[in-house]
Design an enzyme around this catalytic site. Structure first.
Site, mmCIF file in Angstrom:
data_model
loop_
_atom_site.group_PDB
_atom_site.id
_atom_site.type_symbol
_atom_site.label_atom_id
_atom_site.label_comp_id
_atom_site.label_asym_id
_atom_site.label_seq_id
_atom_site.Cartn_x
_atom_site.Cartn_y
_atom_site.Cartn_z
ATOM 1 N N ASP A 1 31.918 43.297 37.348
ATOM 2 C CA ASP A 1 32.738 42.878 38.478
ATOM 3 C C ASP A 1 31.916 42.159 39.535
ATOM 4 O O ASP A 1 30.786 42.539 39.816
ATOM 5 C CB ASP A 1 33.422 44.098 39.112
ATOM 6 C CG ASP A 1 34.373 44.773 38.148
ATOM 7 O OD1 ASP A 1 34.976 44.051 37.344
ATOM 8 O OD2 ASP A 1 34.505 46.003 38.183
ATOM 9 N N GLU B 1 47.835 44.684 35.845
ATOM 10 C CA GLU B 1 46.599 45.386 35.468
ATOM 11 C C GLU B 1 46.140 46.173 36.690
ATOM 12 O O GLU B 1 46.101 45.644 37.802
ATOM 13 C CB GLU B 1 45.497 44.393 35.092
ATOM 14 C CG GLU B 1 45.709 43.676 33.781
ATOM 15 C CD GLU B 1 44.603 42.654 33.509
ATOM 16 O OE1 GLU B 1 43.611 42.603 34.268
ATOM 17 O OE2 GLU B 1 44.745 41.900 32.539
#
Length: 278
Positions: free
Chosen positions: A61, A50
């Site tokens: 995040d 990824e």
């Protein structure tokens, strides 16, 4: 339509083991080093890669991945350069599946149709777009499927049985189960709880179920791999990369090996998992 992702899971199923999936931010700490790291990952044991698309406002995040995105942006990384990096990687590796992960905004600005054409021709296999719910499938998910890309959806501990069918409706490639509520890198995954969640999702889909968030050690990776079709590690790799940089945040002679060595150790953990009987 069969993608590299489908082929890889079929192959791993024959081998009787789970996938080890790595996440790194494109362009971190700089475009050239980032490409070198990604090229080193398959040899180190990554089954699927990824690649984060750096974005200025990454709300899901944690600090480590936010910092990685900022380093990449500071080094001049763009979505166009991310696709160029994929194209470059593909010159030497036509088998390892690559998934772009990130937010819708950069793709929207790039232009959805143009992005899908360019991503497909560069060698991208799938997309994980964290801020597009199933209700917005016409925006990107359906066009992506038509372009031959897997659209991989996130399921979380709060995705209940009523919500799951909507989440799974147009999902392909695999389902990404986020093992903890909250941002990346914040806690550790609980193997028993994850096992139950994976079993619950599998009652709704034939797709492989991979688990990410909260996996930092080979032992943790092994525990997850025993219950799931794949283990995803991101924050730990990004932190290893960050720890290898010099005081100015630039790559050193250790940067590529710091990441590759950790990937190799984690891959051993995943490969050591005894697959639960189907």
């Amino acid at each position: 339509m069969s993608t590299r992702i489908d082929a890889r899971f079929a192959e791993l199923k024959k081998q009787g083991r789970s996938a080890f999936i790595t996440f790194l931010m494109a362009g971190d700490p700089d475009p050239a080093t980032s490409l070198e790291i990604v090229k080193a990952l398959p040899k180190a044991g990554a089954d699927i890669i990824e690649i984060g698309m750096p974005f200025t406002d990454p709300m899901a995040d944690g600090p480590a991945i936010q910092a990685a995105g900022l380093r990449a942006l500071k080094a001049g990384m763009t979505l166009r350069k991310t696709l160029a990096m994929v194209r470059e990687f593909r010159k030497g590796d036509n088998a390892t599946p690559l998934v772009l992960m990130g937010y819708y905004n950069p793709i929207y600005i790039y232009g959805v149709d143009k992005f899908l054409v360019d991503a497909k021709s560069a060698g991208v296999d799938g997309l994980i777009i964290v801020d597009l719910p199933p209700e917005e499938d016409v925006e990107l998910c359906l066009p992506a499927m038509q372009a031959g890309l897997n659209f991989i959806r996130l399921a979380t501990p709060t995705t209940d049985d009523k919500r799951l069918p909507a989440v799974l409706a147009n999902t392909s490639g695999f389902v990404y189960y986020v093992s903890i509520t909250g941002i990346t890198g914040s806690a550790s995954a609980n193997t028993a709880v994850v096992g139950e969640a994976v079993a619950r999702i599998k009652r709704h889909t034939q797709l492989p179920v991979c688990v990410g968030f909260g996996i930092r050690t080979p032992e943790a990776a092994r525990g997850i791999a025993e219950n799931a079709d794949g283990a995803v590690v991101g924050t730990a790799l990004v932190e290893a990369l960050a720890a290898s940089l010099d005081a100015q945040g630039h790559a050193t002679a250790k940067t590529v090996t710091a990441v590759a060595d950790l990937v190799a150790a984690l891959a051993q953990g995943v490969r050591g998992a005894k697959q639960a009987a189907e």
